[in-house]
Scaffold this motif. Structure first.
Motif, PDB file in Angstrom:
ATOM      1  N   LEU A  75       1.167 -11.229   0.249  1.00  7.42           N
ATOM      2  CA  LEU A  75       1.575 -10.454  -0.922  1.00  7.42           C
ATOM      3  C   LEU A  75       1.352  -8.966  -0.707  1.00  7.42           C
ATOM      4  N   THR A  76       0.266  -8.629  -0.015  1.00  5.81           N
ATOM      5  CA  THR A  76      -0.075  -7.222   0.208  1.00  5.81           C
ATOM      6  C   THR A  76       0.976  -6.502   1.034  1.00  5.81           C
ATOM      7  N   VAL A  77       1.536  -7.190   2.026  1.00  2.00           N
ATOM      8  CA  VAL A  77       2.554  -6.537   2.864  1.00  2.00           C
ATOM      9  C   VAL A  77       3.962  -6.744   2.331  1.00  2.00           C
ATOM     10  N   SER A  78       4.167  -7.757   1.479  1.00  3.12           N
ATOM     11  CA  SER A  78       5.526  -8.075   1.024  1.00  3.12           C
ATOM     12  C   SER A  78       5.941  -7.313  -0.222  1.00  3.12           C
ATOM     13  N   ILE A  79       5.059  -7.236  -1.214  1.00  5.57           N
ATOM     14  CA  ILE A  79       5.428  -6.594  -2.474  1.00  5.57           C
ATOM     15  C   ILE A  79       5.795  -5.117  -2.302  1.00  5.57           C
ATOM     16  N   PRO A  80       5.041  -4.333  -1.499  1.00  4.44           N
ATOM     17  CA  PRO A  80       5.475  -2.947  -1.282  1.00  4.44           C
ATOM     18  C   PRO A  80       6.872  -2.849  -0.662  1.00  4.44           C
ATOM     19  N   LYS A  81       7.223  -3.840   0.143  1.00  2.00           N
ATOM     20  CA  LYS A  81       8.546  -3.806   0.768  1.00  2.00           C
ATOM     21  C   LYS A  81       9.656  -4.003  -0.247  1.00  2.00           C
ATOM     22  N   LEU A  82       9.352  -4.683  -1.350  1.00  2.00           N
ATOM     23  CA  LEU A  82      10.350  -4.817  -2.409  1.00  2.00           C
ATOM     24  C   LEU A  82      10.725  -3.448  -2.970  1.00  2.00           C
ATOM     25  N   VAL A  83       9.713  -2.583  -3.095  1.00  2.00           N
ATOM     26  CA  VAL A  83       9.960  -1.212  -3.565  1.00  2.00           C
ATOM     27  C   VAL A  83      10.888  -0.490  -2.600  1.00  2.00           C
ATOM     28  N   ILE A  84      10.591  -0.629  -1.306  1.00  2.00           N
ATOM     29  CA  ILE A  84      11.404   0.028  -0.280  1.00  2.00           C
ATOM     30  C   ILE A  84      12.845  -0.481  -0.317  1.00  2.00           C
ATOM     31  N   ILE A  85      12.991  -1.801  -0.401  1.00  2.00           N
ATOM     32  CA  ILE A  85      14.331  -2.395  -0.375  1.00  2.00           C
ATOM     33  C   ILE A  85      15.148  -1.973  -1.590  1.00  2.00           C
ATOM     34  N   ILE A  86      14.526  -1.950  -2.757  1.00  2.00           N
ATOM     35  CA  ILE A  86      15.245  -1.564  -3.977  1.00  2.00           C
ATOM     36  C   ILE A  86      15.802  -0.149  -3.855  1.00  2.00           C
TER      37      ILE A  86
END
Length: 407
Positions: A75-86
């Motif tokens: 979760l720590t590495v995945s959730i921030p990537k959602l911000v980047i992808i959006i």
């Protein structure tokens, strides 16, 4: 082919696409190969660790601290990537609109120079916020105990109980613990409240009674002047793991119930107790777990047998959906219900007086804190421990202190 193979393939494809997309942001911002590939290697290590834990997971062991940490790091590495992808996807959509406009327009339309780099910098900057929050949540946030105090007034509260204080704790989940010093600090903080009674509203373990073996000498130090009472939560029944035979599950359940007595709690199993003071009394009712979509062992009628309707009543029921579906409109009038269970999902945003949000609110109408309907109250404790995700982000572990007042 095992059923889990196809979902695993789909998940792997999604992860690869996400990594390619987010790698572009790092590539745009940093020219250092060391920075770019270090980020990629860390992500790969987290994914491998998670997949190894998933593949080797055994329901006969339940969610071990190692499994929970693998989930937490993912979760720590995945959730921030959602911000980047959006943000990057939004930029790509904007660029395609410009191209489409150029194709049908007589003039030439050009994107602003450096726009992609700026969006990448913005995306990485915003993504660093949840990343830092999750790191803090795993290291320290799960021990960031908060004492929340409420004063509730009732017209029919017996005079002798004016000023009577209750400390509520919930969801210990001892099978997740790893740091005895931090847990001892939380227990000491509970005792510092010096309430008249202490009420524990369920989930003392994740699955197995022996999860409490290393913590008995900590929790048996809990103190309350007029006694300690408890109920069971959904995890205490051993339903979330496989047992070698049915008798093992039965034996474990009995051992879980025995824990309460060993640490000085009076476990209420669809029962009630009268608390007496200066010749007056209030009824304390405790039901087994009853939850929408969960174990519904609780029998409110049985627990309330021989209680008068006019008696002042405090109900302990682990799952707040019990209050929503069965209790709040009950003509028997349960003045105050104490629950836990939700943990507030252990992540969200709370700014007292301004904002309270967690994905948990989309599952439970009453998910954290104090609620009132029909002149009756429920407090949903955010939990003392943690489970599944080995941390807390914005939704801190809670010790509730409630003072009863005569209106």
């Amino acid at each position: 082919m095992p059923r889990w193979v196809f979902p695993l393939i789909i998940l792997t494809i999604v992860i690869v696409l996400v990594e390619i997309y987010t790698f572009q942001a790092f590539k745009m911002v940093s020219k250092s190969k060391i920075v770019r590939y270090s980020f990629l290697l860390v992500s790969i290590a987290v994914y491998i660790n998670f997949f190894v834990n998933i593949i080797t997971y055994s329901r006969s062991e339940g969610q071990t601290p190692q499994f929970q940490m693998a989930m937490g790091l993912l979760l720590t590495v995945s959730i921030p990537k959602l911000v980047i992808i959006i943000l990057l996807f939004g930029e790509d959509a904007y660029r395609w609109v410009l191209k489409l406009f150029s194709a049908v327009s007589s003039g030439e339309t050009k994107a602003l120079a450096g726009r992609r780099k700026f969006i990448s910098q913005l995306a990485l900057g915003l993504a660093s916020i949840p990343f830092a929050a999750f790191i803090y949540g795993i290291i320290q946030g799960k021990y960031n105990y908060k004492v929340l105090k409420y004063q509730l007034s009732f017209k029919d509260l017996p005079d002798a109980f004016d000023g009577f204080t209750i400390t509520q704790i919930s969801d210990i989940h001892s099978g997740s613990f790893t740091n005895k010093e931090k847990i001892q600090y939380g227990v000491d903080l509970i005792n510092q409240q010096k309430s008249d009674i202490m009420l524990f509203t369920g989930d003392i373990v994740n699955n197995k009674a022996d999860e409490m073996d290393n913590w008995m000498d900590v929790f048996d130090k809990l103190e309350a002047k007029e006694g300690k009472y408890s109920i069971l939560g959904n995890h205490d029944y051993g339903d979330y793991m496989d047992w070698e035979n049915p008798q093992d599950k039965i034996d474990n359940f009995q051992k879980v119930k025995d824990i309460h007595q060993k640490i000085g709690f009076d476990l209420l199993l669809d029962e009630h107790r009268y608390l007496e003071k200066d010749g007056q009394k209030i009824a304390l009712v405790g039901v087994e777990n009853w939850g929408k979509g969960f174990n519904q062992a609780g029998d409110l009628a049985k627990a309330s047998a021989n209680i008068k309707k006019e008696d002042f009543k405090i109900l302990m029921s682990h799952d707040p959906s019990h209050w929503e579906y069965k209790v709040k409109k009950d003509p028997f009038n349960y003045h105050l219900t104490l629950s836990g269970h939700t943990h507030g999902l252990q992540m969200g945003i709370e700014i007292p007086g301004w904002l309270k949000w967690s994905p948990s609110k989309y599952v439970y109408k009453q998910w954290a804190g104090l609620y009132e309907e029909y002149g009756r109250y429920i407090n949903v404790n955010r939990g003392f421990g943690y489970h599944a995700f080995p941390g807390r982000v914005g939704i801190w572990p809670e010790i509730t202190v409630i003072e009863l007042k005569k209106a």
